[in-house]
Scaffold this motif. Structure first.
Motif, PDB file in Angstrom:
ATOM      1  N   PRO A  22      16.516 -22.515 -14.348  1.00 31.53           N
ATOM      2  CA  PRO A  22      15.235 -21.829 -14.159  1.00 31.53           C
ATOM      3  C   PRO A  22      14.471 -22.447 -12.991  1.00 31.53           C
ATOM      4  N   CYS A  23      13.702 -21.619 -12.296  1.00 31.78           N
ATOM      5  CA  CYS A  23      12.941 -22.081 -11.134  1.00 31.78           C
ATOM      6  C   CYS A  23      11.488 -21.631 -11.238  1.00 31.78           C
ATOM      7  N   GLU A  24      10.574 -22.541 -10.876  1.00 25.95           N
ATOM      8  CA  GLU A  24       9.175 -22.181 -10.774  1.00 25.95           C
ATOM      9  C   GLU A  24       8.914 -21.670  -9.353  1.00 25.95           C
ATOM     10  N   VAL A  25       8.353 -20.451  -9.268  1.00 30.07           N
ATOM     11  CA  VAL A  25       8.126 -19.826  -7.962  1.00 30.07           C
ATOM     12  C   VAL A  25       6.708 -19.277  -7.919  1.00 30.07           C
ATOM     13  N   ASN A  26       6.034 -19.516  -6.811  1.00 36.02           N
ATOM     14  CA  ASN A  26       4.695 -18.963  -6.614  1.00 36.02           C
ATOM     15  C   ASN A  26       4.845 -17.548  -6.069  1.00 36.02           C
ATOM     16  N   ILE A  27       4.525 -16.572  -6.910  1.00 36.11           N
ATOM     17  CA  ILE A  27       4.649 -15.167  -6.495  1.00 36.11           C
ATOM     18  C   ILE A  27       3.260 -14.512  -6.405  1.00 36.11           C
TER      19      ILE A  27
END
Length: 227
Positions: free
Chosen positions: A135-140
């Motif tokens: 899993p990856c944390e991404v600023n969307i």
């Protein structure tokens, strides 16, 4: 002659009394001897009591202190090779969680149609995909997104030019999962800083390129046609 004989006994008695009062030494009576023996005996007993009492006290202190020191050493000595406090409060070191590979997070661009009539507005879609195994944390958030439309070298439209708010939105994207954002384009032109412009994009079958951006990531080109 008779007076001489009478005086001699008085003189003898006088001399005798004089010797008894000043020249002769009197011997102590039996009562005095008893008192002296009693005093000497009492003093001897007290001296013996003090002597033995002193040894007894010295023996008590010398015996108590080593016992106290030995007991204290037994209670406070730590177990060799181990620290009780550290052992009780220690916890196993957690295994570091592998971080995701941000290079495998990609952005793609698409439109809902390949060609649009004169009265149709294109729907531009930005898609973020986590192509990794973690899993990856991404600023969307809108602070990172940009919907850009160009035609050749002509910059036609950018969603950032007149964007009302710019916010962060960090989401965890599961491995192999995607997040999408849609933007309906009103077929208008914009300038940086949202300066007013009256010109319209050309129609009549002209082709345009839509590029979706998320931060430093940019999608491949998505081509569509306006009639």
């Amino acid at each position: 002659m008779g007076r001489q004989g009478n005086s001699s006994p008085r003189n003898a008695a006088s001399a005798s009394g004089s010797r008894g009062g000043s020249g002769a030494t009197r011997q102590p009576s039996a009562a005095v001897y008893r008192r002296r023996r009693l005093f000497v005996g009492t003093a001897l007993l007290m001296a013996m009591a003090l002597t033995f009492g002193g040894f007894a006290m010295a023996g008590a202190f010398s015996g108590t202190e080593p016992a106290s020191s030995t007991d204290g050493a037994t209670e406070t000595a730590p177990t060799p090779g181990a620290s009780p406090s550290a052992t009780a409060g220690s916890e196993p070191t957690p295994t570091p969680t592998p971080s995701c590979n941000q290079n495998l997070v990609t952005v793609s661009a698409s439109t809902d149609k390949a060609a649009y009539g004169p009265e149709e507005n294109p729907l531009l879609t930005l898609k973020v995909t986590n192509g990794g195994t973690m899993p990856c944390e991404v600023n969307i958030g809108t602070s990172q997104m940009e919907f850009l439309v160009t035609s050749g070298a002509d910059r036609i439209f950018s969603s950032k030019d007149c964007q009302a708010t710019s916010e962060d939105l960090v989401k965890t994207i599961a491995a192999g999962a995607s997040e999408t954002a849609n933007f309906p384009w009103a077929r208008n032109r914009t300038l940086e800083g949202c300066s007013p412009i009256e010109a319209k994009p050309g129609a009549g079958g002209a082709y345009y390129i839509f590029t979706a951006k998320l931060g430093s990531r940019a999608s491949p080109k998505a081509v569509f046609q306006l009639s």
